[in-house]
Design a protein around this motif. Structure first.
Motif, PDB file in Angstrom:
ATOM      1  N   GLN A   1       4.452   5.600  -5.249  1.00 29.98           N
ATOM      2  CA  GLN A   1       4.801   5.361  -6.644  1.00 29.98           C
ATOM      3  C   GLN A   1       6.227   4.826  -6.788  1.00 29.98           C
TER       4      GLN A   1
ATOM      5  N   GLU B   1       0.830  -1.209   0.000  1.00 29.67           N
ATOM      6  CA  GLU B   1       0.000   0.000   0.000  1.00 29.67           C
ATOM      7  C   GLU B   1       0.864   1.258   0.000  1.00 29.67           C
ATOM      8  N   VAL B   2       1.902   1.268   0.834  1.00 26.45           N
ATOM      9  CA  VAL B   2       2.790   2.432   0.896  1.00 26.45           C
ATOM     10  C   VAL B   2       3.515   2.603  -0.431  1.00 26.45           C
TER      11      VAL B   2
ATOM     12  N   TYR C   1       4.808  11.623   1.220  1.00 26.50           N
ATOM     13  CA  TYR C   1       3.401  11.792   0.852  1.00 26.50           C
ATOM     14  C   TYR C   1       2.572  10.582   1.283  1.00 26.50           C
ATOM     15  N   ALA C   2       3.083   9.385   1.004  1.00 23.90           N
ATOM     16  CA  ALA C   2       2.336   8.163   1.310  1.00 23.90           C
ATOM     17  C   ALA C   2       2.092   8.004   2.810  1.00 23.90           C
TER      18      ALA C   2
ATOM     19  N   LYS D   1       1.192   4.130  -3.046  1.00 25.08           N
ATOM     20  CA  LYS D   1       0.960   5.560  -2.816  1.00 25.08           C
ATOM     21  C   LYS D   1       2.206   6.384  -3.115  1.00 25.08           C
TER      22      LYS D   1
ATOM     23  N   GLN E   1       2.218  10.586   4.968  1.00 28.26           N
ATOM     24  CA  GLN E   1       1.747  11.866   5.498  1.00 28.26           C
ATOM     25  C   GLN E   1       2.690  12.396   6.578  1.00 28.26           C
TER      26      GLN E   1
ATOM     27  N   THR F   1      -3.363  15.321  -4.456  1.00 23.58           N
ATOM     28  CA  THR F   1      -2.153  14.850  -5.115  1.00 23.58           C
ATOM     29  C   THR F   1      -0.945  15.257  -4.277  1.00 23.58           C
TER      30      THR F   1
ATOM     31  N   ARG G   1      -3.296  15.784   3.552  1.00 22.79           N
ATOM     32  CA  ARG G   1      -4.350  14.783   3.455  1.00 22.79           C
ATOM     33  C   ARG G   1      -5.706  15.446   3.235  1.00 22.79           C
TER      34      ARG G   1
END
Length: 157
Positions: A40, A34-35, A67-68, A38, A70, A102, A138
């Protein structure tokens, strides 16, 4: 995703970047997959970082991970360089060019960046209304005063 406070996501003294990433990822209840999605990046790359099998982490990867998870990219940058983390770590973004939902452009997150490379606007790291530091993108609005982070074009004309 689990609700966490920003203080829980602050690096601990002498914590490695690998341990910090694992701790925050688990704190948020996210898998490596998942991380990585997010951020990329490849899930294998995140695995290597968490197992301390990689040397220097590139800025694009640091920004994606920030970003992933936060977290301020300054936390990751400081951990990687082995220097003290500033308490004033925040996200920087262009109030004109940023699209809510984004990640901020990597060039905006550079420690010395002050202006948007595209439109020239002053980058924002605090709420325009209440001046509280922005520690997460977020949300589209300041959680304290409700002011939108992104400026509308009508306000500037």
């Amino acid at each position: 995703m689990t609700a966490t406070s920003d203080s829980e996501k602050t690096p601990l003294p002498n914590e490695s970047i690998a341990h910090y990433l694992q701790r925050v990822r688990r704190l948020l209840g996210l898998s490596q997959k998942e991380v990585a999605a997010k951020a990329q990046i490849h899930v294998q790359s995140l695995g290597k970082i968490e197992r301390v099998q990689t040397g220097t982490i590139h800025d694009k990867t640091l920004n994606g991970l920030a970003y992933a998870l936060q977290i301020p990219v300054d936390h990751l940058d400081s951990l990687q360089r082995g220097v003290a983390i500033s308490d004033a770590s925040t996200f920087r973004f262009c109030p004109q060019c940023w699209t809510p939902g984004t990640p901020p452009e990597p060039l905006w997150m550079h420690q010395r960046a002050r202006f948007c490379f595209e439109c020239g606007s002053v980058l924002r790291s605090r709420c325009h209304s209440c001046q509280e530091p922005i520690t997460s993108l977020r949300h589209r609005f300041c959680p304290l005063c409700g002011t939108p982070y992104k400026e509308s074009k009508e306000l500037n004309d």
